[in-house]
Write a protein that holds these residues in place. Structure first.
Motif, short mmCIF file in Angstrom:
data_model
loop_
_atom_site.label_atom_id
_atom_site.label_comp_id
_atom_site.label_asym_id
_atom_site.label_seq_id
_atom_site.Cartn_x
_atom_site.Cartn_y
_atom_site.Cartn_z
N GLN A 9 -61.06 -80.50 41.04
CA GLN A 9 -60.39 -80.51 42.35
C GLN A 9 -60.80 -81.74 43.15
O GLN A 9 -60.02 -82.37 43.80
CB GLN A 9 -60.79 -79.27 43.15
N PHE A 10 -62.06 -82.03 43.06
CA PHE A 10 -62.62 -83.14 43.81
C PHE A 10 -61.95 -84.46 43.41
O PHE A 10 -61.59 -85.27 44.25
CB PHE A 10 -64.12 -83.21 43.52
N ALA A 11 -61.74 -84.59 42.08
CA ALA A 11 -61.14 -85.82 41.58
C ALA A 11 -59.70 -85.96 42.06
O ALA A 11 -59.22 -87.06 42.30
CB ALA A 11 -61.19 -85.85 40.05
N ILE A 12 -59.01 -84.85 42.22
CA ILE A 12 -57.63 -84.92 42.70
C ILE A 12 -57.62 -85.31 44.18
O ILE A 12 -56.86 -86.18 44.62
CB ILE A 12 -56.92 -83.56 42.50
N LEU A 13 -58.51 -84.64 44.92
CA LEU A 13 -58.52 -84.92 46.35
C LEU A 13 -59.08 -86.29 46.67
O LEU A 13 -58.62 -86.97 47.57
CB LEU A 13 -59.40 -83.87 47.06
N PHE A 14 -60.11 -86.67 45.97
CA PHE A 14 -60.78 -87.92 46.28
C PHE A 14 -60.81 -88.80 45.04
O PHE A 14 -61.83 -88.94 44.38
CB PHE A 14 -62.21 -87.67 46.76
N PRO A 15 -59.68 -89.36 44.67
CA PRO A 15 -59.65 -90.19 43.46
C PRO A 15 -60.60 -91.37 43.61
O PRO A 15 -60.98 -91.72 44.73
CB PRO A 15 -58.19 -90.65 43.38
N PRO A 16 -61.00 -91.99 42.49
CA PRO A 16 -61.98 -93.06 42.56
C PRO A 16 -61.53 -94.22 43.44
O PRO A 16 -62.32 -94.93 44.01
CB PRO A 16 -62.12 -93.54 41.11
N THR A 17 -60.21 -94.38 43.57
CA THR A 17 -59.70 -95.48 44.39
C THR A 17 -59.55 -95.04 45.84
O THR A 17 -58.53 -95.29 46.46
CB THR A 17 -58.34 -95.95 43.88
N MET A 18 -60.53 -94.31 46.31
CA MET A 18 -60.46 -93.83 47.69
C MET A 18 -60.40 -95.01 48.66
O MET A 18 -60.96 -96.07 48.40
CB MET A 18 -61.72 -93.02 47.98
N LEU A 19 -59.69 -94.81 49.76
CA LEU A 19 -59.56 -95.88 50.75
C LEU A 19 -60.92 -96.26 51.33
O LEU A 19 -61.77 -95.40 51.53
CB LEU A 19 -58.69 -95.41 51.91
N SER A 20 -61.08 -97.52 51.62
CA SER A 20 -62.27 -97.95 52.34
C SER A 20 -62.03 -97.63 53.82
O SER A 20 -60.89 -97.46 54.25
CB SER A 20 -62.49 -99.45 52.17
N PRO A 21 -63.11 -97.56 54.63
CA PRO A 21 -62.93 -97.28 56.06
C PRO A 21 -61.99 -98.28 56.74
O PRO A 21 -61.23 -97.91 57.63
CB PRO A 21 -64.34 -97.38 56.62
N ASN A 22 -62.03 -99.53 56.30
CA ASN A 22 -61.14 -100.52 56.93
C ASN A 22 -59.69 -100.32 56.53
O ASN A 22 -58.78 -100.46 57.36
CB ASN A 22 -61.58 -101.95 56.61
N GLU A 23 -59.46 -99.99 55.27
CA GLU A 23 -58.08 -99.71 54.83
C GLU A 23 -57.53 -98.50 55.59
O GLU A 23 -56.38 -98.50 56.03
CB GLU A 23 -58.04 -99.43 53.32
N ALA A 24 -58.39 -97.50 55.76
CA ALA A 24 -57.95 -96.30 56.48
C ALA A 24 -57.62 -96.63 57.93
O ALA A 24 -56.57 -96.23 58.46
CB ALA A 24 -59.04 -95.23 56.41
N LEU A 25 -58.50 -97.41 58.56
CA LEU A 25 -58.26 -97.78 59.95
C LEU A 25 -56.97 -98.59 60.07
O LEU A 25 -56.17 -98.39 60.99
CB LEU A 25 -59.45 -98.57 60.51
N ASN A 26 -56.74 -99.48 59.12
CA ASN A 26 -55.51 -100.28 59.15
C ASN A 26 -54.28 -99.40 59.07
O ASN A 26 -53.27 -99.67 59.74
CB ASN A 26 -55.50 -101.30 58.01
N LEU A 27 -54.34 -98.35 58.27
CA LEU A 27 -53.18 -97.45 58.17
C LEU A 27 -52.95 -96.74 59.51
O LEU A 27 -51.81 -96.58 59.96
CB LEU A 27 -53.39 -96.43 57.05
N VAL A 28 -54.04 -96.33 60.14
CA VAL A 28 -53.90 -95.67 61.44
C VAL A 28 -53.24 -96.64 62.43
O VAL A 28 -52.30 -96.28 63.14
CB VAL A 28 -55.28 -95.20 61.97
N LEU A 29 -53.73 -97.87 62.44
CA LEU A 29 -53.18 -98.86 63.38
C LEU A 29 -51.71 -99.14 63.07
O LEU A 29 -50.90 -99.36 63.98
CB LEU A 29 -53.98 -100.17 63.32
N GLN A 30 -51.38 -99.12 61.80
CA GLN A 30 -50.01 -99.41 61.39
C GLN A 30 -49.03 -98.34 61.88
O GLN A 30 -47.90 -98.65 62.24
CB GLN A 30 -50.01 -99.46 59.87
N TYR A 31 -49.47 -97.09 61.89
CA TYR A 31 -48.56 -96.01 62.28
C TYR A 31 -48.61 -95.70 63.77
O TYR A 31 -47.81 -94.92 64.26
CB TYR A 31 -48.85 -94.75 61.46
N ALA A 32 -49.54 -96.30 64.47
CA ALA A 32 -49.65 -96.03 65.92
C ALA A 32 -48.83 -97.09 66.67
O ALA A 32 -48.86 -98.26 66.33
CB ALA A 32 -51.11 -96.10 66.35
N ALA A 33 -48.08 -96.65 67.66
CA ALA A 33 -47.27 -97.58 68.46
C ALA A 33 -47.35 -97.17 69.93
O ALA A 33 -47.52 -95.99 70.23
CB ALA A 33 -45.82 -97.56 67.99
N PRO A 34 -47.23 -98.14 70.83
CA PRO A 34 -47.31 -97.81 72.26
C PRO A 34 -46.24 -96.79 72.66
O PRO A 34 -45.12 -96.84 72.16
CB PRO A 34 -47.05 -99.15 72.95
#
Ligand code: AMP
Ligand code: MG
Length: 417
Positions: A9-34
């Protein structure tokens, strides 16, 4: 057997190519708009991002304003002794014209009567009953602020995108403007999930925790963080680990801009948040970030609504808000993307283990030296649940992944919060 299923289960939820904190933050910034701008009364608009330029519709000052307490005079009367023909207080208007050979007592902020050529400060005249002797030399226009000398009609005093600061409030009001167009603060809801949460009876009342129960500390903690980020009244709700109740809570919050769920995003049998989000119709953007604390962080959206699933562990929860949600709030509020990260010196060695980026609560103090610099005492908790040592912290130190010891005196980056 149990162990291997867990790993699967763990491998499905958290595959080895898990996002880095910066990649994750970039996605948040990408989907957030004023958010869409709206008009607010100026003092409510304080602290918001302006969505329009503020242009002066009038001159400021609006009249020839006396800048001193003194006497309105003509230049030709310099050095003479004159009768005082009257008084102009701030807020009143002398309807007549100043006649040569006379003067008028005038107060700071009062409009100079027609014919005034200068204002001589009180300190520079000799007064004897209702007569004054003026100094020998007087400059034209002395101590008179001309209309528009501070700000001309048509002048742009503030630009869209600027923060509406207290000084900006003052400047805007002095131009007679009462409402301004700003980016609103997002509406935000916090849903604490967990069958172990003691019910909350209201803001003042806390039910005692029965055996097996704990207090919902994440709810109030996150609500305060939201308020620190300018959100006046975050909504709060508590639901047990039951799919339909989580979905119902989500549906009740359909109109808010940001939903935060805590608990139930990991791999446990009763971690139902991902499933509830699917049923609610949200699109999952990511689930799992290579960080400690807060690996199971989940980010989803439904149309413009942003949804964050934070792990229930309080420190992970705090960090998830600190790094990701506050950035989203800033963008939705029309502000800049991220808070500045600083460099500081560790005051003691810090041991890092594992493949995730570590974020460790720390206390940054500005220490004297040449040049002065930030010194950081790290306050690692006993676990992702430990917010007790972190209470003394004022920042998070970022330590890159890998097994190693950062030495005392080594530079590290940190963010305040
Ligand atoms: P979970 O993310 O649901 O697996 O929960 C992880 C840990 O956080 C568990 O020990 C929970 O009891 C705890 N926890 C969950 N929700 C809260 C909450 N609202 N306040 C404090 N602790 C919580
Ligand atoms: Mg749980």
């Amino acid at each position: 057997l149990h162990f291997s299923i867990f790993n699967f289960q763990f491998a499905i939820l958290f595959p080895p190519t898990m996002l880095s904190p910066n990649e994750a933050l970039n996605l948040v910034l990408q989907y957030a708009a004023p958010l869409r701008p709206w008009d607010l009364p100026v003092d409510d608009a304080w602290g918001h991002t302006l969505a329009e330029d503020i242009v002066a519709g009038v001159d400021c000052p609006p009249f020839h304003r006396s800048m001193m307490d003194g006497y309105a005079v003509k230049l030709a009367d310099a050095g003479r002794t004159l009768p005082i023909a009257g008084e102009v207080a701030a807020g009143s208007v002398w309807e007549g014209e100043l006649a040569a050979g006379t003067c008028l007592e005038i107060m700071t902020g009062a409009p100079c009567p027609r014919g005034t050529e200068a204002v001589v400060p009180k300190e520079l005249v000799q007064r004897d009953a209702d007569r004054v002797t003026l100094p020998g030399s007087i400059r034209v226009g002395q101590n008179i602020a001309n209309p528009g000398s501070d700000c001309r009609q048509g002048q742009r005093i503030l630009q869209a995108g600027m923060t509406f600061t207290p000084m900006a409030v003052g400047a805007t009001v002095s131009l007679g403007i009462t409402r301004v167009r700003v980016i609103p603060r997002p509406m935000l809801a916090i849903i604490s999930t967990g069958g172990e949460l003691a019910p909350r009876g209201g803001d003042e009342f806390m039910a005692p925790a029965r055996p097996g129960q704990i207090h919902d500390s994440n709810g109030p903690m996150l609500a305060c963080m939201a308020r620190e980020n300018g959100i006046k009244k975050p909504w709060r709700r508590q639901v047990p680990d039951r799919l339909e109740e989580i979905v119902h809570a989500l549906r009740c919050m359909e109109l808010v801009d940001i939903i935060i769920l805590t608990g139930g995003v990991s791999v446990g049998t009763y971690d139902l948040v991902p499933k509830a989000l699917a049923e609610y119709g949200a699109e999952e953007i990511f689930h799992g970030v290579s960080q400690k604390p807060g690996k199971p962080l989940l980010f989803a959206r439904k149309e413009g609504q942003l949804i964050f699933g934070l792990p229930g562990n309080p420190l992970a929860c705090h960090f998830g808000f600190h790094r990701y949600i506050s950035a989203a709030i800033r963008i939705l509020s029309g502000g800049p993307a991220v808070s500045d990260s600083f460099q500081g010196e560790l005051t003691q060695p810090l041991q890092i283990k594992g493949e995730r980026t570590h974020f460790i609560p720390g206390r940054a103090e500005y220490a004297s030296g040449s040049p002065p610099r930030w010194q950081i005492e790290v306050l690692p908790g006993a676990s992702s649940a430990d917010i007790f040592r972190g209470c003394a912290a004022n920042c998070y130190v970022e330590a890159p992944p890998g097994d190693r010891t950062m030495e005392a005196g080594e530079l590290c980056s940190f963010t305040f919060g």
